[in-house]
Design an enzyme around this catalytic site. Structure first.
Site, PDB file in Angstrom:
ATOM      1  N   LYS A   1       0.857  -1.194   0.000  1.00  0.00           N
ATOM      2  CA  LYS A   1       0.000   0.000   0.000  1.00  0.00           C
ATOM      3  C   LYS A   1       0.889   1.238   0.000  1.00  0.00           C
ATOM      4  O   LYS A   1       1.905   1.275   0.717  1.00  0.00           O
ATOM      5  CB  LYS A   1      -0.899  -0.025   1.245  1.00  0.00           C
ATOM      6  CG  LYS A   1      -1.902   1.119   1.313  1.00  0.00           C
ATOM      7  CD  LYS A   1      -2.796   1.031   2.560  1.00  0.00           C
ATOM      8  CE  LYS A   1      -3.831   2.136   2.588  1.00  0.00           C
ATOM      9  NZ  LYS A   1      -4.747   2.053   3.756  1.00  0.00           N
TER      10      LYS A   1
ATOM     11  N   SER B   1      -9.858   2.346   2.720  1.00  0.00           N
ATOM     12  CA  SER B   1      -8.930   3.026   1.841  1.00  0.00           C
ATOM     13  C   SER B   1      -7.943   2.093   1.139  1.00  0.00           C
ATOM     14  O   SER B   1      -7.323   2.495   0.162  1.00  0.00           O
ATOM     15  CB  SER B   1      -8.121   4.048   2.649  1.00  0.00           C
ATOM     16  OG  SER B   1      -7.297   3.398   3.604  1.00  0.00           O
TER      17      SER B   1
ATOM     18  N   SER C   1     -10.195   0.231   7.054  1.00  0.00           N
ATOM     19  CA  SER C   1      -9.600   0.223   5.716  1.00  0.00           C
ATOM     20  C   SER C   1      -8.921  -1.069   5.277  1.00  0.00           C
ATOM     21  O   SER C   1      -8.518  -1.180   4.120  1.00  0.00           O
ATOM     22  CB  SER C   1      -8.582   1.356   5.588  1.00  0.00           C
ATOM     23  OG  SER C   1      -9.257   2.553   5.371  1.00  0.00           O
TER      24      SER C   1
HETATM   25  N1  GLN Z   1     -13.225   4.940   5.995  1.00  0.00           N
HETATM   26  C1  GLN Z   1     -12.637   5.409   7.201  1.00  0.00           C
HETATM   27  C2  GLN Z   1     -12.198   6.845   7.032  1.00  0.00           C
HETATM   28  O1  GLN Z   1     -12.391   7.375   6.010  1.00  0.00           O
HETATM   29  C3  GLN Z   1     -11.513   4.532   7.619  1.00  0.00           C
HETATM   30  C4  GLN Z   1     -10.285   4.748   6.847  1.00  0.00           C
HETATM   31  C5  GLN Z   1      -9.145   3.897   7.308  1.00  0.00           C
HETATM   32  O2  GLN Z   1      -9.323   2.906   8.009  1.00  0.00           O
HETATM   33  N2  GLN Z   1      -7.964   4.315   6.947  1.00  0.00           N
HETATM   34  O3  GLN Z   1     -11.672   7.438   7.931  1.00  0.00           O
END
Ligand code: GLN
Length: 490
Positions: free
Chosen positions: A78, A158, A182
């Site tokens: 990632k 994400s 995410s």
């Molecule tokens: N969707 C969540 C956010 O936008 C979690 C994102 C994540 O876990 N990095 O904050």
């Protein structure tokens, strides 16, 4: 060995150690698959030369009998992980062409164990999002499509690039990060396995910070066993991260496939979202039945503060982000917009470099931390966070693991929620609690919905009890017999 890209990580490692296949062969096969899958937009940077050089070095180590636990296995990273000398963007324009002069601890651990880097994977900007649509590099397309439809779907976010790359067999496994879901939500939306370990298992050193008290690294993999293999390499104490736990790393893999007879499994009644598709409820019940069949005792539990989790998360995460992202000012690294004075440089750089969602989070975070609102919002959210953690502590007095759905929906169409931040935030409803409480949680594919899209089940255990989590997840994996793969259209 035919179809080298359809092997699991465990199968590939066996083939490599028995010298039935070389790392160069297996790496080459993945590079070809990646090139043919550019339409998915899963990678923001392919590193074929580096991959082949690492593969050759692995083959030499295997020949000398010096193979590490991941020797020769090609993985995707990632783009939130800093990789030495290799552009690392966090999915943002503001980092420009930033090539870190250091390696994140998690990726360093993977290379120490012999893994090969195929490239850097697409993601929501600074990991803020649930659909990969906030990426400065454009969205990732889910390899899965609804039956009879050509509509492009989100792989979730994400870590959308990580999940899509694993689902499409472009990598044997991928690193990912989870601040509010995410790792688990994209795993659920792509039919892959995603593990968020206990807070502190994996070092955050060299991982671009979003919300430091919530961020954790973990793997997205094809199987529960593969995820256990990867997590063992990724974890471990790191003196460079003060929140990294000085604990031994268990042999996670040895807990895969163990009997779970006699375990008590909690089913939290609050994990039923309004408007959730009945199929998700049905899969959840199916999951409960599978665990009962495996000899578990099913116990109804209550996590009464669940309904406050999203509001608390969407105060705490932006608050920490607003502070963490203050460092992107165009001075020392990354993109810069020049101006007549310092303030203009700051303003120009940040206005131009950050996308809409990141700006929204910085504004929210700055607001809830400002003098007049700190107590009303930030301190209040921290108190709610404590109550949420206490709910789990009480539940774990009665049960050994919790079973819930991972996400309230299957993969949705790109563009479907991107205009409405609240609708997007609601997708995290079942995952943020685990981050707020620092617990291990994982998503395992449970089945397909009526339109043929994957749905995940989430297993949550006590802090540091990933062992039980892997045992329960492997029983679910076996019972579900989820062998489905997306039809190859890309
Ligand atoms: N969707 C969540 C956010 O936008 C979690 C994102 C994540 O876990 N990095 O904050």
């Amino acid at each position: 060995m035919s179809e080298l890209t359809s092997l699991t990580l465990a199968e590939a490692l066996r083939g490599l150690s028995e010298k039935r296949v070389s790392s160069v062969e297996i790496t080459q096969a993945h590079l070809v698959a990646i090139e043919a899958a550019r339409g998915l937009n899963a990678f923001v940077l392919e590193t074929p030369d580096q991959a082949l050089a690492m593969a050759r070095a692995s083959d030499e180590r295997i020949a000398r009998g010096e193979a590490g636990p991941l020797e020769g296995a090609p993985l995707g990273i990632k783009d939130l992980f800093c990789t030495k000398g290799v552009r690392s963007t966090a999915g943002s324009k503001i980092l420009g062409d930033f090539k870190p002069p250091y390696e994140s601890t998690v990726t360093a651990n993977l290379w120490r164990d012999g893994a090969v880097m195929l490239g850097k994977l697409n993601m929501d900007e600074f990991a803020m999002g649930s659909s990969n649509e906030t990426s400065a590099f454009g969205p990732v397309v889910n390899p899965w499509k609804s039956r009879g439809s050509n509509q492009p779907l989100t792989p979730g976010g994400s870590s959308g690039g990580s999940a899509a790359a694993v689902a499409a067999d472009l990598v044997l496994g991928a690193t990912a990060t989870d601040t509010g879901g995410s790792i688990r939500q994209p795993a659920s939306l792509t039919g892959t396995v995603g593990v968020k370990p206990t807070y502190g298992r994996c070092s955050r050193w060299g991982v671009v910070a979003f919300a430091s008290s919530l961020d954790q690294a973990g793997p997205i993999a094809k199987t529960v066993e593969d995820a256990a293999i990867m997590l063992a390499s990724m974890s471990g104490h790191d003196p460079k991260d003060s929140t990294s736990l000085p604990m031994e790393v268990p042999d996670f893999r040895s807990f895969v496939g163990r009997s779970i007879r006699g375990l008590r499994i909690g089913v939290p009644k609050e994990y039923r979202a309004d408007g959730m598709p009945p199929e998700i409820d049905a899969l959840w019940e199916q999951g409960v039945a599978w665990l009962r069949d495996a000899g578990c005792e099913i116990v109804d539990v209550s996590l009464p503060h669940t309904k406050y989790a999203l509001p608390a998360y969407y105060i705490i995460a932006p608050a920490e982000a607003s502070s963490n992202l203050a460092r992107y000012d165009g001075m020392r690294y990354g993109a810069r917009v020049d101006g007549p004075n310092l303030t203009d440089v700051y303003e120009g750089t940040r206005a131009d470099g950050f996308g809409e969602e990141v700006k929204r989070r910085i504004l929210i975070g700055t607001y809830v931390l400002s003098a007049g609102y700190y107590d009303a919002y930030y301190i209040k959210a921290l108190k709610v966070r404590r109550r949420i953690a206490d709910d789990f502590t009480q539940a774990f007095d009665k049960v050994d693991a919790l079973l819930t759905p991972t996400a309230p929906s299957a993969a949705f169409a790109l563009g479907n929620k991107s205009a409405d931040p609240i609708a997007m935030y609601l997708n995290d409803i079942f995952t943020v609690t685990v981050n707020l409480a620092g617990l291990p949680g994982m998503s395992v594919p449970g089945g397909l919905d009526a339109s043929g899209l994957p749905l995940g089940l989430q297993v949550i255990t006590r802090p540091l009890d990933e062992a039980t989590m892997f045992s329960v997840a492997s029983v679910l994996e076996r019972a579900a017999g989820f062998g489905a793969k997306p039809l190859r259209w890309w």
